[in-house]
Design a protein around this motif. Structure first.
Motif, PDB file in Angstrom:
ATOM      1  N   GLN A  68       0.835  -1.204   0.000  1.00  0.00           N
ATOM      2  CA  GLN A  68       0.000   0.000   0.000  1.00  0.00           C
ATOM      3  C   GLN A  68       0.870   1.254   0.000  1.00  0.00           C
ATOM      4  N   ASP A  79       1.753   9.659  -4.942  1.00  0.00           N
ATOM      5  CA  ASP A  79       2.009  10.897  -4.201  1.00  0.00           C
ATOM      6  C   ASP A  79       3.384  11.504  -4.460  1.00  0.00           C
ATOM      7  N   ASP A 129       1.106   4.130  -2.834  1.00  0.00           N
ATOM      8  CA  ASP A 129       0.951   5.544  -2.472  1.00  0.00           C
ATOM      9  C   ASP A 129       2.146   6.364  -2.957  1.00  0.00           C
TER      10      ASP A 129
END
Length: 126
Positions: free
Chosen positions: A72, A80, A76
């Motif tokens: 995860q 990001d 991300d």
């Protein structure tokens, strides 16, 4: 200051740039710790005796937890920090193995820490 990142090991054909500052360093230090936790649990799994079912289950559960957390966090990071679009992120997540994800985090962490391209942990495929 920005640094350029090679993305060949992610199956991409472009160079990305990220800012090399304190927040970026802190972000990748945390992601590196998550990668190290996966490696640590993989080692624990290889060392546990198969005759001790309770220990196997405990280590397996812990490995699953840290792997899910790392996966995860890696996804991300693609969105990001590397600013990849959803379609590209899905492609990377579908095609890049866990070991290569961990190697890429090590590479980026080295680059953020100032290692030149030639000295940063390299892609295992190259």
């Amino acid at each position: 200051m920005t640094i350029k990142l090679n993305t060949k090991s992610l199956g991409l054909r472009k160079t990305l740039e990220i800012h090399r500052g304190g927040n970026t360093l802190k972000y990748f230090a945390g992601l590196s710790k998550k990668a190290n936790a996966v490696i640590r649990e993989q080692i624990m799994m290889s060392e546990v005796g198969s005759d001790d079912i309770k220990a196997v289950l405990n280590v397996s559960d812990k490995l699953s937890d840290v792997t899910i957390g790392f996966e995860q966090a890696f996804e991300d990071m693609l969105t990001d920090e590397l600013k990849l679009d959803g379609k590209t992120v899905a492609k990377v997540m579908d095609n890049v193995s866990l070991d290569n994800q961990i190697a890429y985090v090590s590479y980026v962490y080295g680059r953020v820490n100032g290692a030149p391209e030639e000295e940063a942990t390299s892609d295992p495929k190259e």
